[in-house]
Design an enzyme around this catalytic site. Structure first.
Site: not given
Lengths: 593, 167
Positions: A238, A302, A389, A397, A405, A412
């Protein structure tokens, strides 16, 4: 003089007299250094190790190896590096100044130098700020250190060796504390370490009449039994099963307790040897060695695959913001003692960790975002235009703007779907705001790309050595130069790798630096090194036919030497500034931590 | 070798069982699966409850620890609040297990856990918090569980449930 030098080198180091061999150690050139070279903060608790180191020294391979980051670029340099103090003095004046990276105290006296400060001040041999002292230990050294300490405790305290070893492990090899505590409250300490106070008797197996094993309940006549001094007796089968399971399956060694419920008695080496098979005992010792290194803060394994060496370094965890403790194992692997990652000078560990995390989190995503998205001019949500586009409506938002741009869509007018207006104020403002939010990303990418670039080069390191060797052989054939004469190529190759590794981390470092005078100096240093490295790299890549030109050889050697110098200057300067942070001097301000 | 020990332990446990317990095998052919009926200890919040406890001895017993599960639902910081009823008991952890420890000692430790929960080493962090900070609420909930799940004789089910690990 050279013989004397050579005998002090570790046997596993290639002898300096066979140049090709020496050159074959890949990344670094190694030099021996006085074993007790000190870090200023080297604590007194390092004392026992010192003792061990000097004791081991007399047996020959003490292996106190310190690495310098230089690479030899000529024979003469090699010799001056290997020469003893006496030679250095001969050279000083002519040779030494032209090889400024020969800065170590090649102190080959057998006695540890009592006053390191004197040497430090002695002019030409300057210790650079980024250098830390360290020692590499091979498995035999590690074993010997433990044995020595055990013997010492055995003698001082009159405790048998097995118990001394258990006590030392309990005290994490802090011998002074052990002795002190044991003097003060012997019984308590012995109890806590899993040792009783009872008398010493050698462990033995014996049959006990009328014995019933409490584990397996066997009671056959003549059953061999074993008990440690705690008296909990079990049959040998054991006990063996129990120990085998602990060692083999659980990897436990230093703290295997008696199998009895609630008994904290620790099994000692002698008892274990008596009970288990030799190969299990070997495994047990291996595990014990491992706990020795792991228990001591000044020792680390190491991390190179299959490397069994450990490195000792006195740099404390709390000092890691001021020093980058790069060490080099005998196997050639260079790593940071603080975080075990590959050499990351000049960036401190903490910063490296943050940087790596940032890279892992951000890089791919950031690249993609930069290439494919813009931010909503009003709420700064990042928007991907996946077709359609130029009339954009921010989902978040509901701001309507022109993708081209970035101006308000309402302005625009009639030029819908054909944006050619760049002058409107709203458009310019929006683009300015956008540019700002983009800047931090761009900034990161700037540094990241350069970092990644050098990293990529480093990944090719593996082939580079073989490539260089092939090139050297070819060059030898084409030009009629000797093997020693073509060593400069190897030196150049090693310098390139080392410098690229440093450059890579300068970019991670620079990312976190706030702008001030120091940063400018740093960036100048970085630029100088980078230019030199690129120039050397270009020359190095030239075909063998061109390399036959002896003039080019001189140019390459000069460039190699220059690169090394630049690297040392950069590291030295950075390390000094980092260290000064501690003394209230100037320190780098970190940005965006 | 193991069966001799297990048989001896079983005999001890069935003839003189630990307090509040009744022990038998799940089925006669398998020494490794034990049924334990545990009565909630008097003066604990679990008083009046009857708990079905499953003890499984591994093939490597006594060198490996047994596993213990409380099959009856119980509101307790150290027992998972699910059908598995896994228990957190330090002596059952592989690194702490000693081969000389007996099942009866384990069972007594389980009973002790009902008398005195260990909120610092919880399996159910929420219940542990409640135990520490709002004892009345804890006791109310625990008693509710007793009423809802643990009245009447302990229910073991037909076959021993497959061993599962939740944590």
């Amino acid at each position: 003089m050279f013989i004397c030098t050579a005998t002090k080198l570790h046997p596993s180091l290639p002898s300096p007299f066979h140049l090709p061999n020496t050159a074959a150690i890949p990344p670094t050139t190694r030099k021996r250094k006085a074993a007790e070279a000190s870090i200023s903060s080297q604590p007194t608790e390092a004392l026992p190790n010192k003792r061990v180191a000097s004791a081991a020294k007399s047996k020959a391979p003490p292996t106190p190896v310190t690495t310098t980051s230089n690479t030899m670029d000529s024979e003469e340099d090699f010799m001056s590096a290997m020469s003893s103090d006496a030679d250095m003095q001969d050279f000083s004046g002519e040779e030494a100044p032209s090889y400024p990276f020969t800065y170590f105290d090649d102190d080959f006296d057998d006695e540890p130098d009592p006053d390191f400060g004197v040497l430090k001040d002695s002019g030409s041999k300057k210790k650079v700020a980024y250098d830390v002292s360290f020692q590499v230990y091979e498995p035999a050294d590690i074993q010997r250190q433990q044995d020595d300490m055990v013997n010492e405790v055995n003698m001082i305290l009159d405790i048998n060796k097995e118990d001394a070893a258990i006590l030392l492990r309990h005290f994490r090899w802090n011998k002074e504390k052990l002795i002190e505590d044991l003097m003060d409250r012997r019984a308590k300490v012995l109890e806590a370490a899993g040792l009783g106070t009872d008398v010493n008797t050698a462990p033995k197996l014996e049959p006990v009449p009328g014995f019933v094993c409490d584990i397996c309940c066997e009671d056959e006549e003549g059953l061999e039994t074993f008990a440690m001094k705690c008296g909990h007796r079990y049959c040998v089968h054991c006990y063996r099963h129990y120990l085998t399971q602990k060692v083999r399956e659980e990897g436990e060694a230093a703290r295997i307790q008696c199998p009895a419920e609630g008994c904290g008695r620790i099994i000692d080496t002698k008892s274990l040897d008596l009970l288990v098979t030799p190969d299990l005992a070997d495994r047990y010792r291996e595990l014990l060695n491992r706990t020795y290194v792991e228990d001591k803060d000044t020792l680390k394994w190491c991390p190179a695959p299959d490397c069994q060496n450990a490195v000792e370094c006195g740099v404390k965890k709390k000092d890691l913001d001021k020093v980058v403790p790069t060490v080099a194992c005998l196997c050639g692997h260079r790593f940071c003692f603080g975080c075990i990652l590959n050499d990351h000078q000049p960036a401190p560990c903490e910063l490296v960790k943050k940087w790596l995390k940032k890279c892992a989190d951000d890089s791919e995503t950031a690249n993609w975002i930069s290439a494919n998205t813009k931010e909503c001019p009003r709420c700064n949500s990042t928007i991907e235009k996946n077709g359609g586009c130029n009339h954009m409506t921010c989902r978040k938002c509901k701001h309507e703007f022109c993708w081209m741009c970035m101006g308000l869509w309402s302005e625009h007018g009639t030029s819908w779907y054909n944006c050619n207006r760049f002058e409107e104020k709203s458009g310019t403002d929006a683009r300015d705001a956008q540019a700002k939010s983009r800047m931090s990303l761009e900034r990161y990418l700037h540094y990241y790309n350069r970092y990644a670039n050098h990293e990529q080069s480093a990944k090719l390191d593996k082939d580079i050595y073989q490539k260089t060797e092939r090139k050297m052989v070819e060059l030898q054939r084409e030009s009629g130069m000797s093997w020693i004469e073509v060593q400069y190529l190897n030196a150049a190759s090693q310098t390139l790798q080392m410098c690229r590794q440093t450059l890579k981390w300068t970019y991670a470092f620079a990312f976190y630096l706030a702008r001030n005078n120091l940063t400018e100096i740093f960036e100048d240093n970085q630029k100088d090194l980078e230019m030199a490295v690129e120039a050397l790299s270009e020359m190095f890549e030239k075909p063998v036919q061109e390399l036959c030109d002896r003039k080019l050889k001189v140019v390459i050697m000069d460039k190699t030497s220059y690169c090394n110098k630049r690297r040392i200057i950069l590291l030295d300067d950075t390390a000094e500034n980092l260290a000064n942070g501690a003394t209230g001097g100037t320190i780098y301000d970190y940005f965006a931590w | 070798m193991a069966s001799k020990r297990i048989y001896k332990e079983l005999t001890e446990c069935t003839t003189s069982p630990p307090p509040d317990m009744k022990v038998c095998l799940w089925n006669e052919s398998d020494l490794h699966t034990w049924k334990v009926a545990l009565a909630g200890p008097a003066s604990s919040v679990y008083e009046g409850g009857n708990y079905a406890v499953l003890v499984t001895l591994p093939t490597d017993y006594p060198f490996k620890p047994p596993t213990v599960r409380i099959l009856t639902r119980i509101y307790h910081p150290n027992v998972t609040n699910d059908n598995l009823g896994n228990i957190c008991l330090s002596i059952l952890k592989p690194e702490n297990w000693k081969p000389a420890t007996k099942v009866s000692a384990v069972l007594q430790a389980v009973r002790q856990l009902l008398v005195e929960p260990q909120p610092d080493d919880p399996l159910e962090a929420r219940i542990a918090d409640e135990y520490r900070n709002d004892r009345n609420e804890f006791e109310k909930n625990a008693r509710q569980y007793v009423t809802r799940y643990a009245r009447g004789p302990p229910v073991f089910g037909d076959a021993p449930p497959a061993a599962e690990k939740s944590k």
